[in-house]
Design a protein around this motif. Sequence first.
Motif, short mmCIF file in Angstrom:
data_model
loop_
_atom_site.label_atom_id
_atom_site.label_comp_id
_atom_site.label_asym_id
_atom_site.label_seq_id
_atom_site.Cartn_x
_atom_site.Cartn_y
_atom_site.Cartn_z
N PHE A 180 0.84 -1.19 0.00
CA PHE A 180 0.00 0.00 0.00
C PHE A 180 0.88 1.25 0.00
CE2 PHE A 180 -2.18 3.52 2.02
CZ PHE A 180 -3.35 3.58 1.28
N GLY A 181 1.92 1.27 0.83
CA GLY A 181 2.81 2.42 0.90
C GLY A 181 3.48 2.71 -0.43
N LYS A 182 3.92 1.67 -1.11
CA LYS A 182 4.56 1.83 -2.42
C LYS A 182 3.55 2.40 -3.42
CE LYS A 182 7.05 -0.77 -5.95
NZ LYS A 182 7.59 -2.07 -6.34
N TRP A 183 2.33 1.87 -3.40
CA TRP A 183 1.26 2.34 -4.28
C TRP A 183 0.95 3.82 -4.01
CZ3 TRP A 183 -3.61 4.20 -3.02
CH2 TRP A 183 -4.50 4.36 -4.09
N MET A 184 0.87 4.16 -2.72
CA MET A 184 0.56 5.54 -2.34
C MET A 184 1.67 6.48 -2.82
SD MET A 184 -0.44 6.87 1.44
CE MET A 184 0.16 8.45 1.99
N ILE B 124 -11.57 -0.92 -4.44
CA ILE B 124 -11.41 -2.14 -5.25
C ILE B 124 -10.29 -1.96 -6.26
CG2 ILE B 124 -12.54 -3.59 -7.00
CD1 ILE B 124 -15.18 -3.11 -5.40
N GLU B 125 -10.25 -0.81 -6.93
CA GLU B 125 -9.16 -0.55 -7.90
C GLU B 125 -7.82 -0.56 -7.20
OE1 GLU B 125 -10.98 2.40 -11.24
OE2 GLU B 125 -10.96 3.17 -9.18
N MET B 126 -7.74 0.06 -6.02
CA MET B 126 -6.48 0.10 -5.28
C MET B 126 -6.04 -1.32 -4.92
SD MET B 126 -5.22 -0.25 -1.90
CE MET B 126 -6.61 0.10 -0.85
N PHE B 127 -6.96 -2.13 -4.37
CA PHE B 127 -6.59 -3.49 -3.98
C PHE B 127 -6.15 -4.31 -5.20
CE2 PHE B 127 -9.02 -2.76 0.05
CZ PHE B 127 -7.96 -2.99 0.90
N ASP B 128 -6.82 -4.11 -6.34
CA ASP B 128 -6.40 -4.80 -7.57
C ASP B 128 -4.98 -4.42 -7.95
OD1 ASP B 128 -8.74 -6.23 -7.93
OD2 ASP B 128 -9.59 -4.82 -9.40
N GLU B 129 -4.64 -3.14 -7.78
CA GLU B 129 -3.31 -2.66 -8.17
C GLU B 129 -2.20 -3.12 -7.23
OE1 GLU B 129 -3.19 1.55 -8.98
OE2 GLU B 129 -5.10 1.44 -10.07
N ILE B 130 -2.51 -3.34 -5.96
CA ILE B 130 -1.42 -3.67 -5.02
C ILE B 130 -1.25 -5.16 -4.79
CG2 ILE B 130 -1.66 -1.46 -3.84
CD1 ILE B 130 -2.81 -2.99 -1.43
N GLN B 131 -2.14 -5.97 -5.33
CA GLN B 131 -1.99 -7.42 -5.06
C GLN B 131 -0.86 -8.03 -5.84
OE1 GLN B 131 -5.18 -9.94 -6.23
NE2 GLN B 131 -5.90 -8.57 -7.78
#
Length: 70
Positions: free
Chosen positions: A7-11, A63-70
């Motif tokens: 999550f941190g990397k995505w943020m 949902i989009e965020m979780f898809d991107e970080i998995q």
Amino acid sequence: MNINQRFGKWMRMNRESRGWSQLDMEVELESSAKYISDVELGKRNISLNFAKRVCDVFGVSLIEMFDEIQ
């Protein structure tokens, strides 16, 4: 890499892609720059409410965020 780190990397990637500083995020999220830094480094367990606020700032759904970080 654990979920906090992903999550941190995505943020961070989303923040930087917008040309925003951690201070810009501090204003948007009404959180301290230290907290934002810790989140981006994966050092914090964040709440779902915080994740939703971040997603709202970036204009994406949870949902989009979780898809991107998995």
